[in-house]
Design an enzyme around this catalytic site. Structure first.
Site, PDB file in Angstrom:
ATOM      1  N   ALA A  81      18.107  -2.446  -3.305  1.00  0.00           N
ATOM      2  CA  ALA A  81      17.352  -1.045  -3.552  1.00  0.00           C
ATOM      3  C   ALA A  81      18.310   0.169  -2.790  1.00  0.00           C
ATOM      4  CB  ALA A  81      16.251  -1.876  -2.707  1.00  0.00           C
ATOM      5  N   ARG A 114      12.501   2.361 -12.010  1.00  0.00           N
ATOM      6  CA  ARG A 114      11.985   1.910 -11.688  1.00  0.00           C
ATOM      7  C   ARG A 114      11.104   1.643 -10.820  1.00  0.00           C
ATOM      8  NH1 ARG A 114      15.797  -3.514  -9.848  1.00  0.00           N
ATOM      9  NH2 ARG A 114      14.048  -4.912 -10.203  1.00  0.00           N
ATOM     10  N   ASP A 257      12.757  -4.004  -0.756  1.00  0.00           N
ATOM     11  CA  ASP A 257      13.128  -3.070  -1.251  1.00  0.00           C
ATOM     12  C   ASP A 257      11.747  -2.121  -0.890  1.00  0.00           C
ATOM     13  OD1 ASP A 257      13.537  -5.672  -3.255  1.00  0.00           O
ATOM     14  OD2 ASP A 257      14.651  -3.798  -4.754  1.00  0.00           O
TER      15      ASP A 257
END
Lengths: 376, 376
Positions: A81, A114, A257
């Site tokens: 992340a 993403r 994340d």
């Protein structure tokens, strides 16, 4: 670029170095020193270590456009992340470098690479504000991206120190996925804790889940810890319970994340199961993450989008087919661990309990999250 | 042999058919009919479906000596506790066929092929007694092995019927490894329950753990259930917790390699973790196994030997390398699930609670386990 090319310190002369609240960590600082940098902004563009090729090859990919960076993020050339956020910030700089009018579109393209890691959106928001204030001024944009990068390294160091204090002198750690140096622009989140513990003289034994389907644990964690001289044993994900029971695991440490306001945490698929197992065995379960991984707009885990990826990652990793192409597959890349299974959140602003009260307090003090204008 | 060659019924004329307590199931009976036989005794030797090649190829391996069979067991050409027992029994026949004086040595070699599945030792003991009574009489030895084979098919059918009664009319099943037809000489253990449930008209959805490192779930379970027309979704092992929570799993059903007197169960690595997760989610956890999988000499799970296998199975499945050859690996092929996590044991003699009292009662009535001489 050949394997393991050395990256030097900042090579961009002439950038205005702003006073900045956090202590700057030198860019070339990396413990352990044997690990190549995750990324590097150069005159030619953004260089990324291609993590899809690890551990067998160390090659770099050069991105010249924001679309290159978005594709690299989607393919997991760069992943983790915090690293995704830093890469995206430089992706915006590539747009400015090519044609400043394309910056807003670049931000949109990168935001779609993403969906789960909130650091991506956090970094793009900072770049958007910088652009809003300064237009296509490349120097200013590159400076902002470099601040994001350097801060991340500093956040990693602070996470490491906060977390290392929690570990016993002789620790047996279980970890999942890869939350080390290559997931960040510094020493990592979960693994930074191990590096700090090692500096403190603690004794460490690590079990690393291989982390199917993309095997970040086997390919990157095991490799990074081996390079760092830390005792690591690779296991398949389904061995975690037996290992917890039979090897005296003292601590389970993972990255994140996206963390919701109530402490629910999205992390690599398999984390939720590990949390249940850790709790069953009475083992502390720690989530290590910088404040850039928290999402104030998510009240709880149900608000976190879970990316689903190509079923072939499960059926045929690296093109080696294990299951028939007709076999139905479920391939979520993340799962959500409820806050009540988490012992503590180890952040760059300290160790806190996973609940709304403590999280809000911390986020209120984080300058990059409240849109407080720095002296720009 | 080409793909999916049909095996006919018994081709060995002249064998004395003994009265036998269990109803004989015809050898060619197989539900679902689209699945090749696990093994077949022929004039040339013992043919084994080579399960290492599934699902991409259906090929048979011909064993002519007991050493061939031992190697095939070690390599998992034939695997699954009941199937291992049947194969070993025929391995003894191969010794008698070549030179009856070599039978005791053959039994020793076969007993060393793999340490965990107790069915191997149970079957070899029956062959040993037969040899003791009849010497090198090939006919009698082949007859005994064929009884073991036919009984196993019957046991599978009974397990299926006992277990299917436990399932709701609309069941969502999670299973691990492969405990289906190819793990036995019949319809399987865990999967036999699904086939019986299907015959009863129950609606089934199955999630199959891929089951690293050797991927029996991905390669064999998913393939077998697809052939059987049962709705199966393949997942990585680390998805089990999220799937249990998000897909309304009603039942977790697994096989076994060895069950101790107190109900502790050794099964494919990862089973223990699944049992913890199932209990956490309030989902019944069933172990399906014939009485030939029980070990009276093991008071509890600590007495069960756990096979450790080649680390390269973890680092480089099928020769595709994911982790460096220097990376330390732990590769136990099984783990032990404590009896207190098991809801019920589904056996060919009925469904029982996993405790010493009920298990002993059942084992006392099993003729092949108390050395009671049948009318030979």
């Amino acid at each position: 670029m050949g394997a393991r090319a050395e990256f030097g310190p900042f090579r961009q002369e002439g950038w205005r170095r702003r006073a900045f609240p956090l202590e700057l960590a030198p860019l070339s600082f990396r413990l352990p020193p044997m690990i190549p940098k995750t990324l590097q902004w150069t005159d030619d563009g953004l260089e990324l270590l291609d993590q899809t090729l690890l551990p067998l090859e160390e090659q770099r990919l050069l991105c010249r456009t924001p679309e290159d960076v978005a594709r690299a993020i989607k393919r997991l050339v760069v992943r983790g992340a915090p690293a995704i956020g830093v890469a995206a910030a430089y992706g915006v700089c590539l747009a400015a470098k090519n044609d400043p009018a394309t910056v807003p579109e670049a931000i949109a393209v990168l935001s779609r690479s993403r969906p789960t890691a909130v650091n991506l959106f956090w970094a793009l928001e900072r770049m958007r504000r910088c652009y809003e204030k300064n237009g296509g001024d490349l120097e200013r944009l590159v400076e902002e991206a470099s601040f994001i990068e350097q801060e991340d390294a500093q956040r990693c160091r602070r996470i490491g120190e906060a977390g290392a204090a929690l570990l016993p002198d002789s620790a047996v750690i279980l970890t999942h996925c890869h939350a080390g140096a290559l997931a960040t622009a510094g020493e990592g989140t979960a693994l930074s804790i191990l590096y700090a513990a090692k500096r403190m003289g603690k004794s460490l034994r690590v079990f690393a889940d291989e982390t199917r389907p993309l095997l970040q644990g086997a390919r990157i964690t095991a490799w990074e810890l081996d390079r760092a001289g830390i005792d690591v044993t690779l296991i398949t994900d389904n061995m975690a319970a037996a290992v917890m029971r039979d090897f005296g695991v003292t601590s389970v440490i993972v990255g994140a994340d996206r963390i919701a306001l109530n402490g629910d945490t999205a992390n690599k698929i398999g984390t939720y199961g590990l949390a249940v197992l850790a709790n069953y065995h009475g083992i502390p379960f720690y989530v290590a993450a910088p404040l850039s991984t928290f999402d104030r707009t998510a009240a709880d885990g149900s608000a976190i989008p879970i990316e689903e990826r190509d079923p072939e990652e499960v059926r045929a990793p690296r093109g080696t087919r294990f299951a028939s192409p007709d076999t139905k597959v479920y391939n979520p890349a993340f799962d959500v661990t409820p806050a009540d299974l988490i012992t503590a959140l180890v952040t760059d602003a300290g160790v806190i309990a996973p609940n709304r009260g403590e999280i809000s307090k911390l986020l209120d003090k984080e300058p990059t999250l409240v849109g407080v204008n720095r002296d720009i």
